[in-house]
Design a protein around this motif. Sequence first.
Motif, PDB file in Angstrom:
ATOM      1  N   LYS A 225       0.706  -1.297  -0.082  1.00  0.00           N
ATOM      2  CA  LYS A 225       0.190   0.095  -0.050  1.00  0.00           C
ATOM      3  C   LYS A 225       0.853   1.309   0.004  1.00  0.00           C
ATOM      4  O   LYS A 225       0.550   2.352  -0.649  1.00  0.00           O
ATOM      5  CB  LYS A 225      -0.999  -0.075   1.240  1.00  0.00           C
ATOM      6  CG  LYS A 225      -2.042   0.938   1.172  1.00  0.00           C
ATOM      7  CD  LYS A 225      -2.953   0.918   2.272  1.00  0.00           C
ATOM      8  CE  LYS A 225      -3.954   2.091   2.352  1.00  0.00           C
ATOM      9  NZ  LYS A 225      -4.929   2.163   3.489  1.00  0.00           N
TER      10      LYS A 225
ATOM     11  N   THR B  97       0.654   2.806  -3.896  1.00  0.00           N
ATOM     12  CA  THR B  97      -0.300   3.840  -3.873  1.00  0.00           C
ATOM     13  C   THR B  97       0.395   5.055  -4.951  1.00  0.00           C
ATOM     14  O   THR B  97       1.235   5.697  -4.178  1.00  0.00           O
ATOM     15  CB  THR B  97      -0.938   4.185  -2.786  1.00  0.00           C
ATOM     16  OG1 THR B  97      -1.467   2.923  -2.211  1.00  0.00           O
ATOM     17  CG2 THR B  97      -1.844   5.411  -2.775  1.00  0.00           C
TER      18      THR B  97
ATOM     19  N   TRP C  80      -0.294   9.027  -7.021  1.00  0.00           N
ATOM     20  CA  TRP C  80      -1.554   9.817  -7.608  1.00  0.00           C
ATOM     21  C   TRP C  80      -0.997  10.953  -8.396  1.00  0.00           C
ATOM     22  O   TRP C  80       0.354  11.193  -8.288  1.00  0.00           O
ATOM     23  CB  TRP C  80      -2.116  10.290  -6.411  1.00  0.00           C
ATOM     24  CG  TRP C  80      -1.583  11.333  -5.623  1.00  0.00           C
ATOM     25  CD1 TRP C  80      -0.668  10.881  -4.553  1.00  0.00           C
ATOM     26  CD2 TRP C  80      -1.449  12.722  -5.507  1.00  0.00           C
ATOM     27  NE1 TRP C  80      -0.035  12.076  -4.101  1.00  0.00           N
ATOM     28  CE2 TRP C  80      -0.727  13.388  -4.591  1.00  0.00           C
ATOM     29  CE3 TRP C  80      -2.213  13.716  -6.341  1.00  0.00           C
ATOM     30  CZ2 TRP C  80      -0.558  14.556  -4.279  1.00  0.00           C
ATOM     31  CZ3 TRP C  80      -2.114  14.956  -6.185  1.00  0.00           C
ATOM     32  CH2 TRP C  80      -1.107  15.399  -5.252  1.00  0.00           C
TER      33      TRP C  80
ATOM     34  N   ILE D 172      -5.414   8.354  -9.443  1.00  0.00           N
ATOM     35  CA  ILE D 172      -5.391   7.643  -8.382  1.00  0.00           C
ATOM     36  C   ILE D 172      -5.181   6.245  -8.759  1.00  0.00           C
ATOM     37  O   ILE D 172      -5.995   5.739  -9.202  1.00  0.00           O
ATOM     38  CB  ILE D 172      -6.345   7.821  -7.136  1.00  0.00           C
ATOM     39  CG1 ILE D 172      -6.898   9.230  -7.036  1.00  0.00           C
ATOM     40  CG2 ILE D 172      -5.999   7.212  -5.964  1.00  0.00           C
ATOM     41  CD1 ILE D 172      -7.945   9.290  -6.169  1.00  0.00           C
TER      42      ILE D 172
ATOM     43  N   LYS E 185      -4.370   2.633  -6.593  1.00  0.00           N
ATOM     44  CA  LYS E 185      -4.578   1.877  -5.468  1.00  0.00           C
ATOM     45  C   LYS E 185      -4.166   0.424  -5.290  1.00  0.00           C
ATOM     46  O   LYS E 185      -4.811  -0.230  -6.607  1.00  0.00           O
ATOM     47  CB  LYS E 185      -5.778   2.091  -4.855  1.00  0.00           C
ATOM     48  CG  LYS E 185      -6.324   3.626  -4.704  1.00  0.00           C
ATOM     49  CD  LYS E 185      -7.715   3.660  -4.459  1.00  0.00           C
ATOM     50  CE  LYS E 185      -7.662   3.467  -3.003  1.00  0.00           C
ATOM     51  NZ  LYS E 185      -9.131   3.788  -2.427  1.00  0.00           N
TER      52      LYS E 185
ATOM     53  N   LYS F 288      -5.980  -4.245  -8.526  1.00  0.00           N
ATOM     54  CA  LYS F 288      -5.386  -3.113  -8.733  1.00  0.00           C
ATOM     55  C   LYS F 288      -6.111  -1.887  -9.561  1.00  0.00           C
ATOM     56  O   LYS F 288      -6.615  -2.377 -10.745  1.00  0.00           O
ATOM     57  CB  LYS F 288      -4.043  -2.953  -9.292  1.00  0.00           C
ATOM     58  CG  LYS F 288      -3.107  -1.723  -9.262  1.00  0.00           C
ATOM     59  CD  LYS F 288      -1.781  -2.094 -10.006  1.00  0.00           C
ATOM     60  CE  LYS F 288      -1.166  -0.783 -10.137  1.00  0.00           C
ATOM     61  NZ  LYS F 288       0.209  -1.018 -10.826  1.00  0.00           N
TER      62      LYS F 288
ATOM     63  N   THR G 151      -6.949   1.879 -10.827  1.00  0.00           N
ATOM     64  CA  THR G 151      -6.244   3.342 -11.388  1.00  0.00           C
ATOM     65  C   THR G 151      -7.596   4.114 -11.843  1.00  0.00           C
ATOM     66  O   THR G 151      -8.157   3.508 -12.841  1.00  0.00           O
ATOM     67  CB  THR G 151      -5.289   3.200 -12.388  1.00  0.00           C
ATOM     68  OG1 THR G 151      -4.222   2.243 -12.137  1.00  0.00           O
ATOM     69  CG2 THR G 151      -4.671   4.653 -12.874  1.00  0.00           C
TER      70      THR G 151
ATOM     71  N   GLU H 256     -13.273   3.931  -3.968  1.00  0.00           N
ATOM     72  CA  GLU H 256     -12.160   4.116  -4.989  1.00  0.00           C
ATOM     73  C   GLU H 256     -11.900   5.553  -5.359  1.00  0.00           C
ATOM     74  O   GLU H 256     -10.891   5.898  -6.084  1.00  0.00           O
ATOM     75  CB  GLU H 256     -12.686   3.393  -6.430  1.00  0.00           C
ATOM     76  CG  GLU H 256     -12.957   2.158  -6.261  1.00  0.00           C
ATOM     77  CD  GLU H 256     -13.108   1.407  -7.639  1.00  0.00           C
ATOM     78  OE1 GLU H 256     -13.615   2.072  -8.477  1.00  0.00           O
ATOM     79  OE2 GLU H 256     -13.199   0.046  -7.818  1.00  0.00           O
TER      80      GLU H 256
ATOM     81  N   PHE I 122      -8.430   8.822  -1.175  1.00  0.00           N
ATOM     82  CA  PHE I 122      -7.036   8.809  -1.250  1.00  0.00           C
ATOM     83  C   PHE I 122      -6.356   9.153   0.165  1.00  0.00           C
ATOM     84  O   PHE I 122      -6.613  10.381   0.712  1.00  0.00           O
ATOM     85  CB  PHE I 122      -6.418   9.669  -2.360  1.00  0.00           C
ATOM     86  CG  PHE I 122      -4.993   9.764  -2.286  1.00  0.00           C
ATOM     87  CD1 PHE I 122      -4.098   8.958  -2.472  1.00  0.00           C
ATOM     88  CD2 PHE I 122      -4.342  11.039  -2.326  1.00  0.00           C
ATOM     89  CE1 PHE I 122      -2.669   9.253  -2.142  1.00  0.00           C
ATOM     90  CE2 PHE I 122      -3.279  11.381  -2.332  1.00  0.00           C
ATOM     91  CZ  PHE I 122      -2.317  10.294  -2.138  1.00  0.00           C
TER      92      PHE I 122
END
Length: 490
Positions: A407, A411, A413, A421, A423, A428, A430, A469, A472
């Motif tokens: 994580k 992670t 951004w 973003i 994650k 996975k 995006t 989702e 962040f």
Amino acid sequence: MHIMIRQHPIKVIMYLYQSIRYTIIPYTLLLFNEIRAGTGEQPYWVYGLATAVGIGIAIWSIVSWWKDSYHIDDDAIILRHGVFYTTQRTIPLERITNISTEMFWVDKLVRAVTIQLQTSDSDEAADATLVLTSRQANLVISAIKEHREGSISNSSYEKSQTNILFGMPNWTASPKDIWMRSISSNTFWLGVPFCISLVTYLWKWLEPPLDHNNETSLVYFFKNEMWKEILSSDFISVLFALFGIIFLCVLVSWFVSMIMMQIRYYQWTVVRNNDKLDIQYGWHEKKLLSLQVNKIQSIRLKEHLLIRPFGYISVWMDCVGYTGEKKARILLPAIHKNRLRAAFETLLPEFDLPIPERRLPMGKEIYFIWMPVLTAFLIIVIASLFSTWAWIAAILLTIVYGVGKNKYRCTMWDTQRQCIIAKPGLVKTTVYIKREAIQTIDYSQNRLHRLFGIYRIEFILDSPSKTNEYIFTGAEPEDLTLLLTWYKNV
């Protein structure tokens, strides 16, 4: 005076189903004792009441269909329904953003088409569903397209579905793409435990228990005395047999999922038609979705754990007016990463798909890695005071460490034309969010966040399918300032 047009007579069956569904339970409870008796000697009033209820439901369904009508003006569609309390709705044609059509195999027999009209509002009550004949469906779609584009559409519903495939940018899913989609579908994941349950019933049929009171279950399956004898004599072969059973269940579940996905997403085709995306697919159930491009708020790329090694991802989108997981829209069921950019240049050049480069801030790994590890360690220490077997759970520390490290490191951004973003996880994800689609940006700090100097940021959209989702965690104050400046377009 406008003449109200009635919907397809098959709507009577739908009203009949709805009436039975909401009346059968109280009606059954009322006559429970009489039904349970089952002697055939009930009083005549029982049969009379059942006949009266059946006739009443049938009459009510016919009257409801008769009172359910619509009319199209030059700039609006007018809906009217209700028997004792009549309701009339007016939906301006300019407010209709998305059109979807469905044709089940039963609809094909009676030449019926179900049309769903979504407005720019997020409330489902502002939408409309019509069950029409093919000719009526063509007139409704033509009227909406004529108002939207200033030209009359095709002369028939079938022709309108065929012509959009020629002379326009399009993308069609291959059978291999659908195979990859079948691995990541819920049908596959839910089918595995279902197949294992079937194995337990098969085992009971082949080896009936001596005690007939024992129910068929996984607990009984593994408590069988035969396993103890086998394990004590040949442990390795039994272990391979168990893995073989599980592998066979996975294989059967994937095969069933593959068949269902091939039927459901048969000839999945996406066509860019000026300012709209037309998506059509299905074998026994033909569907046609028409979405306005400017209503697409975000694109979500999902890399499932099982299809990630093959380089495949699925593409989803969130649109204005669609809420909840059931309303989430798939743009591409599965596509290889090498073809993703070309597909978007053809279908959605409005979205750029760069890889995000801004990672979580350095020096904050203690929040994402060591805090979960220390928490799990304290729980194990406390549990070991009651039982020394609790130290077996120490292997979980490695898993917690791996999840936290993943994580922290994965992670990412970034902010360009859209906010991005990425994650990590089993899936996975995006997310590419348009700046103009973000209604507001919420940021917060709890005491733990304040201690480590990070923020929790949430992007508020009109109708996201999964709000988690768009959350962040891990931005520093400098990152937050940069994000708000980008959002304000300063």
